[in-house]
Design a protein around this motif. Structure first.
Motif, PDB file in Angstrom:
ATOM      1  N   GLY A   1      44.716 -41.569 -24.100  1.00 56.95           N
ATOM      2  CA  GLY A   1      44.853 -40.888 -25.374  1.00 56.95           C
ATOM      3  C   GLY A   1      44.678 -41.848 -26.530  1.00 56.95           C
ATOM      4  N   PRO A   2      44.527 -41.334 -27.758  1.00 54.18           N
ATOM      5  CA  PRO A   2      44.360 -42.189 -28.940  1.00 54.18           C
ATOM      6  C   PRO A   2      45.529 -43.157 -29.087  1.00 54.18           C
ATOM      7  N   GLY A   3      45.235 -44.442 -29.215  1.00 59.66           N
ATOM      8  CA  GLY A   3      46.262 -45.458 -29.403  1.00 59.66           C
ATOM      9  C   GLY A   3      47.135 -45.709 -28.184  1.00 59.66           C
ATOM     10  N   GLU A   4      46.730 -45.218 -27.032  1.00 57.08           N
ATOM     11  CA  GLU A   4      47.535 -45.312 -25.820  1.00 57.08           C
ATOM     12  C   GLU A   4      47.013 -46.431 -24.932  1.00 57.08           C
ATOM     13  N   ASP A   5      47.919 -47.293 -24.419  1.00 56.09           N
ATOM     14  CA  ASP A   5      47.465 -48.305 -23.469  1.00 56.09           C
ATOM     15  C   ASP A   5      47.518 -47.729 -22.055  1.00 56.09           C
ATOM     16  N   GLY A   6      47.101 -48.531 -21.073  1.00 57.28           N
ATOM     17  CA  GLY A   6      47.022 -48.040 -19.709  1.00 57.28           C
ATOM     18  C   GLY A   6      48.353 -47.557 -19.161  1.00 57.28           C
ATOM     19  N   ALA A   7      49.411 -48.330 -19.396  1.00 60.60           N
ATOM     20  CA  ALA A   7      50.727 -47.941 -18.899  1.00 60.60           C
ATOM     21  C   ALA A   7      51.207 -46.652 -19.554  1.00 60.60           C
ATOM     22  N   GLY A   8      50.885 -46.486 -20.834  1.00 65.45           N
ATOM     23  CA  GLY A   8      51.253 -45.255 -21.520  1.00 65.45           C
ATOM     24  C   GLY A   8      50.541 -44.058 -20.933  1.00 65.45           C
TER      25      GLY A   8
END
Length: 249
Positions: free
Chosen positions: A140-147
C-alpha cells in the motif's frame, strides 16, 4: 497516419513515461554490459517505435503495439513499453510490469504455536484455478514490507501480528516484472485457526484454511500440490535458513 485520438494517447503514454523516469530513476538504469539498453533519446525512441509498429502491422496487429511509454496504469501496477537497443545493434521495444508500490508487495509464511504451517485455499483469476498458498498482497502507499505482511495476515487470516522474521526478497518474474517483493515468517502465537474465512476474505477468493505439519508441507511441495511461486520461495528460504524442518510432523 495516426488519428487525433491515437496521437493523443501516444503523447500521453510518453508524458507518463517521463514522469515515471523522474519518480523512479532506478528503473531506467543501463548497467555496464546490459543486454538490452533502454533508449532515452527521443529520436532513438521514435526509430525503435516505428520499427516495431511496422513489424506489428505486417503481423496483422495494431500499429499501436509499437508505441512506447506507460501504455496502461491502475492502482496496482503500470505496463511500460521501453525502446531498447539489443546487443546486435537492432532497435526494438521491450515490455515490463512495474508495481505501483516502490517497496513492492509481501508474502508471509504463518506458523502456529505448535509449528504447523497455515495455508489458504485461494482462487486466482489469472490461472482460473484454486491454489494452496500463503497470505500475500500488493504494498500500500507508504507501506513497507512488514506493514504489508501484517495487513495481509489481518485481512486474510483475521490475526494481528507485528513480529516478523525477514526471509528475503523475491523477484517473481524476472522476464516481465520490475522490482522485488518481500517474504516473511510470522509466529501467530496461537494453536488454532478460525473455523472458516471471514466474508471479506471470501470476497477475495479465499474459501478455506488448512494447518499442515512441516512434514506434510514438504510432501505437498514434492507432490506438486503447491504451485504458487511465493509459497514455494518462502518454503525454500525457510528450509535453507533452518526455520522449517522437513521431518517435523
Amino acid at each position: 497516419m495516426n488519428s487525433p485520438d491515437r496521437a493523443t494517447r501516444k503523447r500521453a503514454a510518453l508524458t507518463d513515461y517521463e514522469a515515471l523516469r523522474e519518480h523512479r530513476p532506478e528503473l531506467f538504469v543501463n548497467p555496464s554490459g546490459a543486454a538490452f539498453e533502454i533508449l532515452l533519446d527521443r529520436a532513438d525512441q521514435d526509430r525503435a517505435a516505428d520499427a516495431m509498429s511496422r513489424v506489428a502491422v505486417a503481423a496483422g496487429l495494431p500499429e499501436s503495439v509499437g508505441h512506447i511509454g506507460v501504455v496502461y496504469r491502475d492502482a496496482y501496477f503500470c505496463l511500460v513499453r521501453d525502446a531498447v537497443r539489443f546487443t546486435n545493434g537492432q532497435l526494438g521495444t521491450y515490455i515490463r510490469i512495474v508495481p505501483a508500490s516502490v517497496s513492492g508487495g509481501a508474502a508471509v509464511l504463518p506458523l502456529l504455536a505448535d509449528g504447523r504451517v497455515v495455508l489458504l485455499r485461494h482462487f486466482r483469476h489469472a490461472s482460473r484455478h484454486w491454489h494452496w498458498e500463503i497470505p500475500r498482497g500488493f504494498g500500500g502507499p507508504g507501506e513497507d514490507g512488514a506493514g504489508t505482511a501484517a495487513r495481509e495476515l489481518q485481512e486474510e487470516l483475521g490475526v494481528h501480528v507485528t513480529d516478523f522474521t525477514y526471509l528475503g526478497p523475491l523477484s517473481p518474474d524476472t522476464g516481465l516484472r520490475a522490482g522485488v517483493d518481500h517474504l516473511y515468517l510470522a509466529h501467530l502465537g496461537t494453536a488454532e485457526l478460525a473455523d472458516e474465512p471471514s466474508q471479506d476474505a471470501r470476497a477475495e477468493g479465499i474459501d478455506a484454511y488448512r494447518a499442515v505439519t512441516q512434514g506434510e508441507l514438504r510432501t505437498m511441495v514434492a507432490d506438486g500440490e503447491i504451485s504458487d511461486a511465493y509459497t514455494l520461495s518462502a518454503y525454500a528460504l525457510a528450509m535453507a535458513q533452518g526455520v522449517l524442518k522437513a521431518d517435523m510432523g
